[in-house]
Motif scaffolding. Structure first.
Motif, PDB file in Angstrom:
ATOM      1  N   ALA A 127      43.337 -38.791 -56.860  1.00 37.57           N
ATOM      2  CA  ALA A 127      43.347 -40.003 -57.692  1.00 37.57           C
ATOM      3  C   ALA A 127      44.558 -40.016 -58.612  1.00 37.57           C
ATOM      4  CB  ALA A 127      42.057 -40.082 -58.505  1.00 37.57           C
ATOM      5  N   LEU A 128      44.911 -38.853 -59.151  1.00 35.26           N
ATOM      6  CA  LEU A 128      46.047 -38.752 -60.072  1.00 35.26           C
ATOM      7  C   LEU A 128      47.383 -39.002 -59.385  1.00 35.26           C
ATOM      8  CD1 LEU A 128      44.852 -35.603 -62.048  1.00 35.26           C
ATOM      9  CD2 LEU A 128      45.109 -37.905 -62.998  1.00 35.26           C
ATOM     10  N   ALA A 129      47.404 -38.959 -58.078  1.00 34.76           N
ATOM     11  CA  ALA A 129      48.640 -39.197 -57.325  1.00 34.76           C
ATOM     12  C   ALA A 129      48.796 -40.652 -56.888  1.00 34.76           C
ATOM     13  CB  ALA A 129      48.689 -38.282 -56.104  1.00 34.76           C
ATOM     14  N   ARG A 130      47.804 -41.481 -57.166  1.00 31.74           N
ATOM     15  CA  ARG A 130      47.799 -42.849 -56.650  1.00 31.74           C
ATOM     16  C   ARG A 130      48.317 -43.858 -57.679  1.00 31.74           C
ATOM     17  NH1 ARG A 130      41.872 -43.908 -54.416  1.00 31.74           N
ATOM     18  NH2 ARG A 130      42.727 -46.024 -54.467  1.00 31.74           N
ATOM     19  N   PRO A 131      49.420 -44.512 -57.403  1.00 34.20           N
ATOM     20  CA  PRO A 131      49.952 -45.502 -58.336  1.00 34.20           C
ATOM     21  C   PRO A 131      49.101 -46.766 -58.439  1.00 34.20           C
ATOM     22  CG  PRO A 131      51.276 -45.433 -56.333  1.00 34.20           C
ATOM     23  CD  PRO A 131      50.324 -44.289 -56.250  1.00 34.20           C
ATOM     24  N   ASP A 132      48.193 -46.981 -57.485  1.00 34.74           N
ATOM     25  CA  ASP A 132      47.338 -48.170 -57.534  1.00 34.74           C
ATOM     26  C   ASP A 132      46.125 -47.963 -58.438  1.00 34.74           C
ATOM     27  OD1 ASP A 132      46.321 -46.314 -55.613  1.00 34.74           O
ATOM     28  OD2 ASP A 132      44.949 -47.876 -54.906  1.00 34.74           O
ATOM     29  N   VAL A 133      45.914 -46.756 -58.937  1.00 37.72           N
ATOM     30  CA  VAL A 133      44.789 -46.463 -59.821  1.00 37.72           C
ATOM     31  C   VAL A 133      45.255 -46.555 -61.268  1.00 37.72           C
ATOM     32  CG1 VAL A 133      43.114 -44.719 -60.547  1.00 37.72           C
ATOM     33  CG2 VAL A 133      43.639 -45.009 -58.119  1.00 37.72           C
ATOM     34  N   ALA A 134      44.645 -47.454 -62.016  1.00 34.39           N
ATOM     35  CA  ALA A 134      45.051 -47.665 -63.404  1.00 34.39           C
ATOM     36  C   ALA A 134      44.423 -46.661 -64.351  1.00 34.39           C
ATOM     37  CB  ALA A 134      44.683 -49.081 -63.851  1.00 34.39           C
ATOM     38  N   LEU A 135      43.199 -46.220 -64.035  1.00 34.62           N
ATOM     39  CA  LEU A 135      42.480 -45.314 -64.923  1.00 34.62           C
ATOM     40  C   LEU A 135      41.719 -44.278 -64.113  1.00 34.62           C
ATOM     41  CD1 LEU A 135      41.336 -44.543 -67.786  1.00 34.62           C
ATOM     42  CD2 LEU A 135      39.453 -46.123 -67.284  1.00 34.62           C
ATOM     43  N   VAL A 136      41.854 -43.013 -64.515  1.00 35.85           N
ATOM     44  CA  VAL A 136      41.067 -41.926 -63.932  1.00 35.85           C
ATOM     45  C   VAL A 136      40.189 -41.362 -65.044  1.00 35.85           C
ATOM     46  CG1 VAL A 136      41.096 -39.687 -62.779  1.00 35.85           C
ATOM     47  CG2 VAL A 136      42.891 -41.378 -62.284  1.00 35.85           C
ATOM     48  N   VAL A 137      38.881 -41.401 -64.822  1.00 40.14           N
ATOM     49  CA  VAL A 137      37.920 -40.845 -65.773  1.00 40.14           C
ATOM     50  C   VAL A 137      37.511 -39.461 -65.281  1.00 40.14           C
ATOM     51  CG1 VAL A 137      35.668 -41.108 -66.881  1.00 40.14           C
ATOM     52  CG2 VAL A 137      37.066 -43.134 -66.373  1.00 40.14           C
ATOM     53  N   LEU A 138      37.815 -38.436 -66.061  1.00 42.96           N
ATOM     54  CA  LEU A 138      37.470 -37.057 -65.722  1.00 42.96           C
ATOM     55  C   LEU A 138      36.323 -36.636 -66.632  1.00 42.96           C
ATOM     56  CD1 LEU A 138      41.120 -35.723 -65.355  1.00 42.96           C
ATOM     57  CD2 LEU A 138      39.586 -36.514 -63.532  1.00 42.96           C
ATOM     58  N   ASP A 139      35.116 -36.974 -66.188  1.00 44.62           N
ATOM     59  CA  ASP A 139      33.934 -36.832 -67.032  1.00 44.62           C
ATOM     60  C   ASP A 139      33.457 -35.380 -67.072  1.00 44.62           C
ATOM     61  OD1 ASP A 139      31.828 -37.802 -68.641  1.00 44.62           O
ATOM     62  OD2 ASP A 139      30.501 -37.893 -66.900  1.00 44.62           O
ATOM     63  N   GLU A 140      33.306 -34.841 -68.283  1.00 47.64           N
ATOM     64  CA  GLU A 140      32.860 -33.462 -68.532  1.00 47.64           C
ATOM     65  C   GLU A 140      33.876 -32.418 -68.060  1.00 47.64           C
ATOM     66  OE1 GLU A 140      30.454 -32.849 -70.437  1.00 47.64           O
ATOM     67  OE2 GLU A 140      29.162 -34.622 -70.376  1.00 47.64           O
ATOM     68  N   LEU A 141      35.117 -32.828 -67.878  1.00 49.27           N
ATOM     69  CA  LEU A 141      36.150 -31.849 -67.516  1.00 49.27           C
ATOM     70  C   LEU A 141      36.308 -30.794 -68.608  1.00 49.27           C
ATOM     71  CD1 LEU A 141      38.461 -30.738 -65.782  1.00 49.27           C
ATOM     72  CD2 LEU A 141      39.970 -32.454 -66.816  1.00 49.27           C
TER      73      LEU A 141
END
Length: 208
Positions: A127-141
């Motif tokens: 997900a972190l490599a995708r320019p089409d993703v505006a927000l990545v939620v890393l819950d409980e990381l």
């Protein structure tokens, strides 16, 4: 007589208006001075309730602008939560991955927890490599990093390598100092009072 004039509702209203006018001028100047724009790393931590809820609220805001969101849940298992049900109504704008097997005191198996977090991080890296993703939620990381289920330097390197405009929000108690140092915004939820102490169980629509 002069004191009476100064205490009239009209005078109070005028004083308030002038005070707010000055405050607005200061605020407008401050806002106008901020011209930078970039993808942000936001951290929600602390002992209080609402860290994940705030992150999902941010996801909802992004979806309101038709921007793509990916949620990766560490530690937490495949719970049927109201947030997931609501956000998945946005169709293919949302990807939700519940990769954990429950809290560490439930599994009681460090190797199993580490393996689950590694699987979750592999999904997060995509997900972190995708320019089409505006927000990545890393819950409980933060919880996974606290127990050293993942290497924090590797995690931060992967986050820093993301597309320039992508935002990331990390949740969980006890955020480690390197995560706090790397963040653009840190919010600490403070526990003042919780109904759990009064014997009230987790309830649908409030806790999940």
């Amino acid at each position: 007589m002069s004191n009476e004039l100064h205490n009239t509702p009209e005078h109070d209203a005028e004083r308030h208006k002038e005070k707010m006018r000055k405050r607005k001028a200061v605020q407008d100047k401050e806002v106008a001075s901020k011209t930078g724009e970039k993808g942000l790393l936001l951290v929600n931590t602390g002992p209080g309730k609402g860290k994940s809820t705030a992150a999902f609220g941010l996801a909802l805001r992004m979806l309101g602008y038709d921007r793509r969101v990916v949620v990766v849940q560490f530690i937490k298992g495949a719970w049927h939560t109201g947030e997931r049900r609501a956000l998945e109504r946005f169709g293919d704008l949302v990807e939700w991955h519940s990769m954990g097997e429950g809290f560490t005191w439930e599994t009681q198996d460090r190797a199993r927890d580490v393996a689950a977090c590694e699987r979750a991080w592999a999904v997060a890296v995509q997900a972190l490599a995708r320019p089409d993703v505006a927000l990545v939620v890393l819950d409980e990381l933060n919880v996974a990093l606290r127990y050293e289920y993942l290497d924090i330097e590797r995690v931060l390197a992967d986050i820093n390598a993301r597309p320039q405009s992508q935002h990331v929000v990390v949740t969980g108690r006890n955020a480690r100092q390197p995560m706090l140092d790397a963040a653009d915004l840190v919010t600490e939820m403070t526990l003042v009072k919780h109904h759990f102490k009064a014997g009230i169980k987790a309830q649908e629509g409030v806790e999940f």
